[in-house]
Every structure is written in C-alpha cells, then in structure tokens.
Design an enzyme around this catalytic site. Structure first.
Site, PDB file in Angstrom:
ATOM      1  N   GLU A  34     -11.101  36.159  -2.196  1.00  0.00           N
ATOM      2  CA  GLU A  34      -9.673  36.396  -2.019  1.00  0.00           C
ATOM      3  C   GLU A  34      -8.882  35.430  -2.888  1.00  0.00           C
ATOM      4  OE1 GLU A  34      -8.709  38.462   1.936  1.00  0.00           O
ATOM      5  OE2 GLU A  34      -8.771  36.319   2.319  1.00  0.00           O
ATOM      6  N   GLY A  67      -4.957  42.582   4.678  1.00  0.00           N
ATOM      7  CA  GLY A  67      -3.940  42.018   5.558  1.00  0.00           C
ATOM      8  C   GLY A  67      -2.806  43.006   5.761  1.00  0.00           C
ATOM      9  N   GLY A  68      -1.753  42.865   4.961  1.00  0.00           N
ATOM     10  CA  GLY A  68      -0.524  43.654   5.127  1.00  0.00           C
ATOM     11  C   GLY A  68      -0.756  45.152   5.308  1.00  0.00           C
ATOM     12  N   GLU A  94      -5.416  30.806   4.135  1.00  0.00           N
ATOM     13  CA  GLU A  94      -4.275  30.327   4.932  1.00  0.00           C
ATOM     14  C   GLU A  94      -4.709  29.187   5.849  1.00  0.00           C
ATOM     15  OE1 GLU A  94      -3.136  34.160   6.418  1.00  0.00           O
ATOM     16  OE2 GLU A  94      -2.436  34.700   4.419  1.00  0.00           O
ATOM     17  N   ASN A 105      -7.468  42.399   8.698  1.00  0.00           N
ATOM     18  CA  ASN A 105      -7.123  41.061   9.187  1.00  0.00           C
ATOM     19  C   ASN A 105      -5.662  41.105   9.629  1.00  0.00           C
ATOM     20  OD1 ASN A 105      -6.580  38.380   9.595  1.00  0.00           O
ATOM     21  ND2 ASN A 105      -6.841  37.755   7.447  1.00  0.00           N
ATOM     22  N   TRP A 106      -5.457  41.155  10.930  1.00  0.00           N
ATOM     23  CA  TRP A 106      -4.091  41.310  11.447  1.00  0.00           C
ATOM     24  C   TRP A 106      -3.335  39.989  11.510  1.00  0.00           C
ATOM     25  CZ3 TRP A 106      -5.635  45.220  15.901  1.00  0.00           C
ATOM     26  CH2 TRP A 106      -5.903  46.461  15.311  1.00  0.00           C
ATOM     27  N   LYS A 107      -3.991  38.900  11.179  1.00  0.00           N
ATOM     28  CA  LYS A 107      -3.334  37.586  11.147  1.00  0.00           C
ATOM     29  C   LYS A 107      -2.528  37.371  12.443  1.00  0.00           C
ATOM     30  CE  LYS A 107      -3.512  37.766   6.170  1.00  0.00           C
ATOM     31  NZ  LYS A 107      -2.969  37.417   4.881  1.00  0.00           N
TER      32      LYS A 107
END
Ligand code: PGA
Length: 253
Positions: free
Chosen positions: A169, A236-237, A99, A11-13
């Site tokens: 999550e 994510g990160g 988010e 998930n590159w957001k």
C-alpha cells in the site's frame, strides 16, 4: 507456478456503528454473486466484530480485525489480544497499516511481534507495507519495502510465512484518489515476490498472496488485477458502499 486465490478485502477503518456495519455486510452477502474463485474479507471496527460475525454465520465472507496487541492478555489498557479476536469470530487481522505506523507509532518491530502472535494462535494476517511520497521521490521505494519485509518477517519460518497475506500500500495512494499505475504496482509486487523467494522455499513464497491497496475503485480494479503479481486488493474508501465493493469483488481479470 501455484495458483493463488484472489482476495478482496474491505478495510472499513473508523467507520460505522455496529448496526451500520451489520446492515452493510448483509447487503454485501446478498449482492456478491461471485464467490467462486475469490475470497472476500471485511474488516469492521472492533465494536462491530461480534455483530458482523453473527451476521456472517453461514456466509463465505470472512472477518478481519484492523489491529491487535501481541500479548494474549495482561495489563494493557485499551488493547485487544489475538485470542480475543479469534474468540469473537475473526479469521485474520490487518497488521502494520500505514495509518497505524504514521499516527500510532507502530514500528517494524511491533508489527513483527503482532505477526508472530497471530501465527501462534493460528489467525491469518494481512501484513501491510509501503513507501511514502518522499521515499518514492527519493527513489527509495524498493529499499523501504526491503527494510519493512526484513523487520516484519523476522524469525518467521517457512510454515508460518505460508499463512501470511501481504499488502503493498503506497502511502501516497491511500485515500488520495491517486492510485499507483498497474505498472508501478506490479513492479513493487514483483520485487516483494522476489524478496520472498530469496527468503523462503520457492513453493511457500509463490503461495503468499500480495494485495494492492491505495485508491482501488470499480474503475481501476480490473487493470490492477490483470497484473501477474497482484493477487487481490485492500480497499478503504470504495468499500464503504455496497455497490462499489460488490463491483470490486466482481473484477474481471
Ligand atoms: P483507500 O484505503 O482505498 O481509501 O485508499 C486503502 C487502505 O488504507 O487500506
């Protein structure tokens, strides 16, 4: 029990221009050697979907969007519909990420409408749920998960549910470096599985994959993936750099 194919999703957001996203996905495509026995998904921002889709034309890596609207078209300035995402080459969409719930007012009801809309156009869906730190400290984790499941899955039949992927999550673990312990994650996953078994046919419930998300990294992915009800990761990160996501896809477990 039905064997569930592990799914590792990036998930590159809100990171990367279209060119940067294409460059990264090309590195992943070259660098991932273990496509057997695992499915890999990348979720770039909307503006990079078309470029990444063409870069992935003959790749096993699948494409996801990070959000969608539930209507197929109309006067909804700034929104993107499931059929538009399908048209640009998406295989699935992340829905209900914390988010979006936290900063953009998503509710169980809006999440449900999106899930129903995605199933209707035959797009996959990664449906996210999870508790906040306050909820965990107040020992309300399972109650919160049950409520999010009831709301999000409202009105879905067996056949529709069979197409979903869930992602547990815990909000306190997202982007914080505090991963849930494998035992904490397994407890939540087992609860979710049990909830699905109560609601749907056994075979359907057992085929739904449940991903864990929240500070998944190369050095904790193996122990998380070793848990019986953890069927993959939403990252994510650690998915923003080719090396670390390649190592995550390459998990041992
Ligand atoms: P993180 O994000 O890996 O940076 O914690 C996970 C997610 O939000 O999907």
């Amino acid at each position: 029990m039905t064997a569930r194919m592990p799914l590792m999703a990036a998930n590159w957001k809100m990171h990367f221009t279209a060119d940067e996203a294409v460059a990264l996905v090309k590195e992943l495509n070259k660098g991932i050697t273990r496509f057997d026995g695992r499915e890999v998904v990348v979720a770039p921002p909307f503006t990079a979907l078309a470029g990444v889709a063409s870069a992935l034309a003959s790749s096993p890596i699948k494409l996801a969007a990070q959000n969608c609207h539930w209507e197929s078209q109309g006067a909804y300035t700034g929104e993107i519909s499931p059929s538009m995402l399908r048209h640009v080459g998406c295989d699935c969409v992340i829905v209900g990420h914390s988010e979006r719930r936290q900063y953009f007012g998503e509710t169980d009801e809006s999440v449900n409408r999106k899930i129903v809309a995605l199933v209707e156009v035959d797009l996959g869906c990664i449906f996210c749920i999870g508790e906040t730190l306050e909820e965990r400290q107040a020992e309300k984790t399972l109650e919160v998960l049950a409520k999010q499941l009831i709301g999000g899955l409202e009105g879905l039949g067996e056949e529709q549910a069979g197409k979903l992927v869930l992602a547990y999550e815990p909000v306190w673990a997202i982007g914080t470096g505090h991963t849930a312990s494998p035992e904490q994650a397994q407890e939540a996953h087992a609860f979710i599985r049990d909830n699905l078994v109560k609601r749907f046919d056994n075979a359907v419930a057992n085929q739904i994959r449940i991903l864990y998300g929240g500070s998944v990294k190369p050095d904790n992915v193996d122990e998380l993936m070793a848990q019986p009800d953890i069927d993959g990761a939403l990252v994510g990160g650690a998915s923003l750099k080719a090396d670390s996501f390649i190592r995550i896809v390459d998990f041992e477990g």
